[in-house]
Design a protein around this motif. Structure first.
Motif, PDB file in Angstrom:
ATOM      1  N   ARG B  14       0.844  -1.210   0.000  1.00 10.83           N
ATOM      2  CA  ARG B  14       0.000   0.000   0.000  1.00 10.83           C
ATOM      3  C   ARG B  14       0.874   1.252   0.000  1.00 10.83           C
ATOM      4  NH1 ARG B  14      -1.773   3.301   4.070  1.00 10.83           N
ATOM      5  NH2 ARG B  14      -3.802   4.299   3.785  1.00 10.83           N
ATOM      6  N   GLU B  15       1.937   1.229   0.819  1.00 11.92           N
ATOM      7  CA  GLU B  15       2.826   2.397   0.925  1.00 11.92           C
ATOM      8  C   GLU B  15       3.520   2.657  -0.415  1.00 11.92           C
ATOM      9  OE1 GLU B  15       2.797   4.293   3.531  1.00 11.92           O
ATOM     10  OE2 GLU B  15       4.323   5.677   2.802  1.00 11.92           O
ATOM     11  N   SER B  17       2.498   1.810  -3.345  1.00  6.08           N
ATOM     12  CA  SER B  17       1.492   2.280  -4.299  1.00  6.08           C
ATOM     13  C   SER B  17       1.177   3.767  -4.065  1.00  6.08           C
ATOM     14  CB  SER B  17       0.239   1.416  -4.131  1.00  6.08           C
ATOM     15  OG  SER B  17      -0.864   2.040  -4.672  1.00  6.08           O
ATOM     16  N   ARG B  18       1.076   4.153  -2.798  1.00  3.77           N
ATOM     17  CA  ARG B  18       0.778   5.567  -2.488  1.00  3.77           C
ATOM     18  C   ARG B  18       1.924   6.474  -2.954  1.00  3.77           C
ATOM     19  NH1 ARG B  18      -2.935   6.865   1.561  1.00  3.77           N
ATOM     20  NH2 ARG B  18      -1.548   8.351   2.545  1.00  3.77           N
ATOM     21  N   LYS B  21       1.973   7.020  -6.671  1.00  2.00           N
ATOM     22  CA  LYS B  21       0.879   7.851  -7.193  1.00  2.00           C
ATOM     23  C   LYS B  21       0.997   9.313  -6.745  1.00  2.00           C
ATOM     24  CE  LYS B  21      -2.378   4.060  -7.391  1.00  2.00           C
ATOM     25  NZ  LYS B  21      -3.270   3.306  -6.499  1.00  2.00           N
ATOM     26  N   ASP B  22       1.874   9.568  -5.784  1.00  2.00           N
ATOM     27  CA  ASP B  22       1.978  10.933  -5.252  1.00  2.00           C
ATOM     28  C   ASP B  22       3.263  11.584  -5.750  1.00  2.00           C
ATOM     29  OD1 ASP B  22       2.691  13.132  -3.511  1.00  2.00           O
ATOM     30  OD2 ASP B  22       1.074  12.460  -2.194  1.00  2.00           O
ATOM     31  N   SER B 211       3.958  11.481   3.787  1.00  2.00           N
ATOM     32  CA  SER B 211       3.143  10.279   3.640  1.00  2.00           C
ATOM     33  C   SER B 211       2.214  10.105   4.840  1.00  2.00           C
ATOM     34  CB  SER B 211       4.068   9.073   3.496  1.00  2.00           C
ATOM     35  OG  SER B 211       3.373   7.899   3.756  1.00  2.00           O
ATOM     36  N   LYS B 214      -0.462  12.755   4.983  1.00  2.00           N
ATOM     37  CA  LYS B 214      -1.421  12.538   3.894  1.00  2.00           C
ATOM     38  C   LYS B 214      -2.534  11.577   4.347  1.00  2.00           C
ATOM     39  CE  LYS B 214      -1.613  11.109  -0.910  1.00  2.00           C
ATOM     40  NZ  LYS B 214      -0.989  10.344  -1.959  1.00  2.00           N
ATOM     41  N   GLU B 215      -2.164  10.657   5.238  1.00  2.00           N
ATOM     42  CA  GLU B 215      -3.185   9.729   5.773  1.00  2.00           C
ATOM     43  C   GLU B 215      -4.293  10.522   6.465  1.00  2.00           C
ATOM     44  OE1 GLU B 215      -3.058   6.494   5.331  1.00  2.00           O
ATOM     45  OE2 GLU B 215      -0.967   5.879   5.142  1.00  2.00           O
ATOM     46  N   THR B 220      -7.478   8.473   5.473  1.00  2.00           N
ATOM     47  CA  THR B 220      -7.243   7.064   5.142  1.00  2.00           C
ATOM     48  C   THR B 220      -6.700   6.272   6.343  1.00  2.00           C
ATOM     49  OG1 THR B 220      -5.100   7.735   4.275  1.00  2.00           O
ATOM     50  CG2 THR B 220      -6.839   7.394   2.661  1.00  2.00           C
TER      51      THR B 220
END
Lengths: 391, 392
Positions: B14-15, B17-18, B21-22, B211, B214-215, B220
Motif C-alpha cells: 500500500r505504501e 502504491s501511495r 501515485k503521489d 506520507s 497525507k493519511e 485514510t
C-alpha cells in the motif's frame, strides 16, 4: 476611488485569510521569532574555546612544561589527557576525545641546551577546519614566542647589545588588523548571514502560497470579483498585508535581535534598513511570481524549497563563489540572498554608504522588477481566461 | 503468523502504491536525494579555494618588497591583484570587496633590515568571511617567516656564528603541524560528507512525514487500521519498511559511488557504519511518524521540516565544536539522532575508527531509536483509538 475600495477589500480578505490560516501566521509571525532567536543562541559563546587536546610528553622537562602551560594559557585549547605514546594519541583521535595531539620528543630540552633545534609535532584533526585553523594559529604563535625567548637568552650570553637582539629575533614581524570582526567571533560572522537566508526562505515559502493557494482552493474567481477585476487591486491587496508583516520582522531583526546579541552596525542603520527592505521585497515578489506560475500550492512550496535550501551554502558567504564550478555560480545568481550578502556586509559591518552598495541595490531591483512584471502579465492572462469562460 | 506477515506485506504494498501515485512524495524521496547529493557535492568539486585576491601597498619599492610580493603571489593561497602606493586607495578596494586583504610594506623596509632594525608589515584583513581571511593570514605569515628566517641567518652570521650554527639558531623550537585525516585541508573534504548525510536525512524526514500526514489529509487512517488489523506495531513496521530499505540503499550508494565520484577517502569500518546508519534511518522514521501524525496536511509537514535542516546541522557539532555550544543547545542536540551519528560518522569514514571506538555513540543512537520507537507506537495507538468501536 473604486479601485481604492477594491484594494481595501482585497487587503481585508487577505488579512482574514492570514488570521484563519494557522500555517501562514505561524510561518510569518511566530517562526521568525523562535528560529532567529535559536540561531543567535547557538553561537552565543562567540568564539571556539577549550578545544580538547591530548599530550604525549616524553621529555617531561621544564621546557616542555612551560610549552604546555603556554598552550593552555591561550584558552583556545584544553589538555584533557596525557598519554605515553603516539599510538595512544591516535587512539584518542579515533575515540573522538580530542581534536589535536601534541607529541614532545624525549630530547627536547637537552638538544636545545646544546644549541641545536628540536621539533614538537602537532597532530591536527583537519576533518574540522574551524578547530584545526585555530589550533594551527595558536600553536605557531606559541612556538615562535618560545623560540624567541630561547634565542634571547643565547644571544644575551654572547654579549650582543639588547636592542640588536630584539631585532635579530624578529626581523620581519606581521601586525594583523582584523577589520570588522577583530575577535573572530562566530556570532558576528555567521548569524548576520544565516538569519537573512532563513528570512528569505520564510518569505518565499509564504509568498508562493499567495496566488497558488487561490487556484488550489478554487477561490481565484472570488478574488477577482472582490478586486472588481482590477489587477492592481489583486496585486497590491494581496501584497500589502504580507509586506507589512515582513517589514516588521526586518525591523525586529535589525532593531532588536542584532543589538540584543551584540551585533552592532558600523555606520548608520537607515541605509541598512532600506537595503534589508529591498531584499525582503526581492524575496517576496520572486515568491509571488512563482505562485502565479505554479497553481499547485504544494508543488510551488517544493520549488521555493529547491531555491531556498541551498541559498546559504551557494551564496559565497562561507565558501567563496570563485572557488565553485561555473554552473553553481550561475545558480547562485538566481537567488536574491547572494546579491544581498555583499551589500549587507558592506553597509552593516563596513559602514559603506548607499552608493557604495549601488550594484547590489541594482541587482535586487532587477529581481523586484522582473518578478512584478511576470506576476502582472500572468495575472492578466488568468483574468482574460476567466472572463472568456464567463462571457 | 502467516496472517500477520500477510498484513505486514499489504501495508508495504500500500505504501509503495501511495508513493508511486503521489508526485510530491515520489520527487522528495526518489529524485531529490540523488540530484541533491550530486548538486551539493559538486559545489566543492575543486575542494579548496585558492588565489584569494589581495592588494599590496608597497611604500618601499625595493628589491626586498618586490621579493616579498613575489613570494606572496607564489603562495597558492593568495594572489596579488594590485600593487599600490596609497593606503587610502587600497582601503577603497577592500570596502568594495574587490580585494579581501591589504598588505602594507612600510617605507625604508629594506634599509632597516640591512641596518639590523626589525620591520613591521601590516596586514588588514576583511574578516566578514573567515575562510578567506584565514587564508590571507596564513599566507602572509608564512611569507614573513620565510623572510625573517633568511634575515636572521644573515644577522647571526654577521654576529660571528657559523653557517650551520646560524641555521640551527633560526628557530630553536619548531612546531611541525601534521594535518590528519584531511591532509590537504580542503573545505570539500570537510563539508561534503556531512552535507550529503544531511540531504539523505532531511529528504527521508520530509518524504515520510508527507506520507503520514497525507493519511490524515485524505482520511485514510481508518483504512490503514483495517489493513493492519488494528495493530500499531504492524503499521509502524509496514509503513517504515520501504523507507528503511530505500534509504539503506541510498546510504550504500553514497558511501560507495558518491564518495568515489567526489574523491572522498573512506578509511573506516563498513560494518560499524552500516549499523550506525541503520539506527539513524530507524530513528528518523520513528520521529517522522510521531511528529507528522499531528499534521493535518502534507504541506505542513513540508513547511515545518524544511526549517529543521539548518538548525539540526548547526547544533550537531559537525561544524561548530559541540563543547562550544551553549548548555541549553547541548541538551537539545543530545536528544537528536544526528548528533551521535555525525560524531561517529566522521571517525568511521575518515579516521580509521572501528566499532569499539564508536561504541558510546552506537549506544546513544540506539537509545534514541528505542525512545522514539516507543513514542511513535504509543502515538499510533492513540491515533487509532477513535476508530476502535467502528466497523473496520
Amino acid at each position: 476611488m473604486a479601485s481604492e475600495t477594491a484594494i481595501i477589500k482585497v487587503i481585508k480578505r487577505e488579512i482574514k485569510r492570514i488570521t484563519n490560516n494557522k500555517t501562514i501566521y505561524l510561518l510569518s509571525i511566530f517562526l521568525p521569532f523562535f528560529l532567529f532567536t535559536f540561531l543567535a543562541y547557538i553561537y552565543n559563546e562567540g568564539v571556539v574555546r577549550q578545544i580538547p587536546i591530548a599530550v604525549c610528553d616524553l621529555d617531561k622537562s621544564e621546557l616542555s612544561h612551560t610549552y604546555l602551560q603556554y598552550i593552555e594559557s591561550t584558552g583556545s585549547m584544553k589538555i584533557v589527557n596525557y598519554v605515553d605514546s603516539q599510538d595512544e594519541l591516535m587512539d584518542e583521535f579515533r575515540k573522538g576525545n580530542i581534536y589535536a595531539g601534541i607529541y614532545i620528543p624525549s630530547d627536547l630540552e637537552s638538544v636545545i641546551k646544546k644549541n641545536g633545534n628540536s621539533t614538537i609535532i602537532f597532530y591536527n584533526n583537519t576533518t574540522n577546519l574551524i578547530t584545526s585553523n585555530i589550533i594551527y594559529r595558536d600553536a605557531t604563535v606559541i612556538s615562535k614566542k618560545i623560540s624567541g625567548s630561547i634565542l634571547l637568552k643565547k644571544l644575551r650570553s654572547k654579549g650582543i647589545p639588547e636592542h640588536n637582539i630584539l631585532n635579530m629575533i624578529n626581523p620581519v614581524s606581521i601586525e594583523v588588523q582584523s577589520l570588522y570582526n577583530p575577535y573572530y567571533n562566530y556570532l558576528i560572522y555567521l548569524v548576520p548571514g544565516l538569519i537573512p537566508a532563513m528570512l528569505q526562505m520564510i518569505i518565499m515559502l509564504v509568498s508562493v502560497l499567495l496566488i497558488s493557494s487561490e487556484f488550489t482552493h478554487k477561490t481565484f474567481n472570488e478574488l477577482l470579483e472582490t478586486a472588481n477585476f482590477s489587477l492592481l487591486a489583486v496585486f497590491l491587496g494581496k501584497s500589502i498585508p504580507h509586506i507589512l508583516i515582513h517589514t516588521a520582522t526586518s525591523l525586529g531583526i535589525l532593531g532588536i535581535l542584532y543589538p540584543a546579541v551584540g551585533i552592532q552596525p558600523a555606520g548608520s542603520l537607515l541605509p541598512v534598513l532600506l537595503f534589508f527592505i529591498c531584499f525582503m521585497f526581492a524575496s517576496f515578489f520572486l515568491g509571488m511570481a512563482i505562485s502565479v506560475i505554479i497553481h499547485d500550492q504544494l508543488f510551488a512550496t517544493e520549488i521555493a524549497l529547491f531555491i531556498n535550501t541551498p541559498a546559504f551554502i551557494f551564496s559565497g558567504f562561507v565558501y567563496p563563489l570563485w572557488a565553485m564550478p561555473e554552473a553553481h555560480t550561475i545558480f547562485s545568481q538566481l537567488m536574491p540572498f547572494t546579491h544581498f550578502l555583499d551589500g549587507f556586509l558592506k553597509l552593516y559591518f563596513m559602514g559603506a554608504s548607499l552608493s557604495e552598495a549601488g550594484s547590489e541595490f541594482f541587482k535586487l531591483g532587477i529581481f523586484i522588477l522582473t518578478s512584478i512584471v511576470v506576476t502582472l502579465v500572468l495575472l492578466f492572462h488568468q483574468k482574460r481566461k476567466y472572463l472568456k469562460c464567463h462571457r | 503468523m502467516s496472517q500477520v506477515i500477510k498484513k505486514y506485506i499489504n501495508i508495504i504494498k500500500r505504501e509503495i502504491s501511495r508513493i508511486s501515485k503521489d508526485k510530491n512524495i515520489f520527487m522528495m524521496i526518489i529524485i531529490v536525494p540523488v540530484f541533491y547529493s550530486f548538486f551539493y557535492g559538486s559545489l566543492y568539486y575543486y575542494k579548496t579555494e585558492k588565489d584569494v585576491l589581495i592588494c599590496v601597498v608597497d611604500m618601499d619599492k625595493s628589491e626586498f618588497s618586490r621579493n616579498f610580493i613575489q613570494r606572496l603571489d607564489a603562495n597558492e593561497l593568495t594572489k596579488v591583484d594590485v600593487v599600490l602606493t596609497n593606503l587610502t586607495e587600497a582601503k577603497e578596494l577592500l570596502e568594495k570587496m574587490e580585494v579581501h586583504g591589504i598588505i602594507f610594506i612600510p617605507p625604508d623596509s629594506e634599509s632597516d633590515l640591512k641596518s639590523n632594525k626589525g620591520i613591521t608589515i601590516k596586514a588588514y584583513l576583511n574578516t566578514t568571511r573567515f575562510l578567506v581571511s584565514n587564508d590571507i593570514n596564513k599566507s602572509v605569515n608564512q611569507t614573513a617567516f620565510s623572510f625573517g628566517d633568511d634575515s636572521k641567518k644573515i644577522l647571526f652570521q654577521k654576529s660571528g656564528f657559523s653557517s650551520r650554527a646560524s641555521e640551527e639558531m633560526i628557530e630553536p623550537l619548531k612546531v611541525e603541524n601534521k594535518p590528519l585525516f584531511n591532509t590537504l585541508e580542503t573545505y570539500g573534504d570537510f563539508l561534503i560528507p556531512g552535507l550529503i548525510v544531511l540531504i539523505i536525512h532531511q529528504t527521508l524526514m520530509i518524504g515520510m512525514s508527507e506520507s503520514m500526514s497525507k493519511e490524515r489529509e485524505e482520511n485514510t487512517l481508518k483504512e490503514l487500521k483495517r489493513i493492519s488489523g488494528g495493530s500499531a506495531l504492524l503499521t509502524l513496521a509496514g509503513k517504515g519498511t520501504f523507507y528503511f530499505l530505500l534509504y539503506s540503499a541510498y546510504s550504500f550508494f553514497i558511501f560507495t559511488v558518491i564518495f568515489s565520484v567526489f574523491k572522498i577517502r573512506f578509511e573506516g569500518d563498513y560494518a560499524a557504519l552500516s549499523v550506525l546508519t541503520m539506527l539513524l534511518i530507524l530513528s528518523a522514521i520513528f520521529f517522522c511518524i510521531l511528529v507528522s501524525s499531528f499534521f493535518k496536511r502534507k504541506i505542513i509537514s513540508l513547511q515545518v521540516l524544511a526549517f529543521s535542516s539548518y538548525p539540526i546541522f548547526l547544533i550537531s557539532g559537525y561544524i561548530f565544536p559541540f563543547q562550544s555550544l551553549p548548555a541549553g543547545i547541548k541538551i537539545i542536540a543530545t536528544a537528536l539522532p544526528t548528533t551521535p551519528y555525525f560524531k561517529a560518522f566522521i571517525r568511521l569514514t575518515q579516521m580509521n575508527a572501528g566499532m569499539p571506538d564508536v561504541y558510546p555513540e552506537l549506544v546513544h543512537l540506539f537509545m534514541i531509536a528505542v525512545v522514539l520507537g516507543v513514542l511513535a507506537f504509543a502515538r499510533l495507538k492513540m491515533v487509532y483509538k477513535p476508530f476502535r468501536n467502528q466497523e473496520l
